[in-house]
Design an enzyme around this catalytic site. Structure first.
Site, mmCIF file in Angstrom:
data_model
loop_
_atom_site.group_PDB
_atom_site.id
_atom_site.type_symbol
_atom_site.label_atom_id
_atom_site.label_comp_id
_atom_site.label_asym_id
_atom_site.label_seq_id
_atom_site.Cartn_x
_atom_site.Cartn_y
_atom_site.Cartn_z
ATOM 1 N N PRO A 65 0.835 -1.199 0.000
ATOM 2 C CG PRO A 65 -0.140 -1.129 2.117
ATOM 3 C CD PRO A 65 0.721 -1.962 1.233
ATOM 4 C CG HIS A 66 1.699 3.071 -3.154
ATOM 5 N ND1 HIS A 66 1.439 1.749 -3.481
ATOM 6 C CD2 HIS A 66 1.360 3.790 -4.244
ATOM 7 C CE1 HIS A 66 0.974 1.684 -4.717
ATOM 8 N NE2 HIS A 66 0.910 2.912 -5.200
#
Length: 154
Positions: A65-66
């Protein structure tokens, strides 16, 4: 660029009892707030916004995730190993237990992509993942993630 420039030792955690992505993102936001001074709610909202575009579970039990955030001056990371894998809508439908989260400045562009490529290369290494899964101490996980490896093209 190397992982030690992105990830602080205190941003590595082992978590138990995670039941939902939203709860995981809240924990990731809290770690980012405590370690890097981010606003937890802003970090969580950024992760949820990016995840709404498509799941960041890349397969083999790994999620990346980012989020790009306003007010951040450099790329920072949070790594979590889950004691019990959880559903993450991954491309291979396998549950996830290794999560490397990146937070980047809103205008980071190429640097954000370079950081994602570095993390992706590291997490694609089956030996690294096996070592991460075999250890439950945050300090050991940090050492595994930051040990020097030969750099290959992304």
């Amino acid at each position: 660029m190397d992982i030690a420039k992105i990830l602080k030792p205190e941003a590595v955690r082992v978590l138990a009892g995670m039941t939902s992505k939203k709860r995981l993102f809240q924990d990731l936001g809290e770690v980012a707030a405590a370690v890097y001074g981010l606003t937890a709610g802003v970090a969580v909202d950024g992760l949820l916004e990016r995840e709404s575009l498509g799941p960041t579970g890349v397969g083999h039990g790994i999620a990346l995730p980012h989020a790009r955030l306003e007010g951040l001056d450099r790329i920072v990371g949070v790594f979590v190993r889950l004691e019990k894998p959880m559903d993450f809508d991954s491309v291979d439908r396998q549950p996830v237990d290794l999560i490397f989260t990146l937070f980047a400045p809103k205008d980071s562009g190429v640097e954000h992509l370079k950081a994602l490529a570095l993390i992706s290369r590291t997490m694609r290494d089956a030996n690294v993942c096996a070592k991460l899964r075999a250890n439950g101490q945050a300090a050991t996980l940090y050492a595994i993630l930051t040990e020097n490896r030969p750099q290959a093209a992304a």
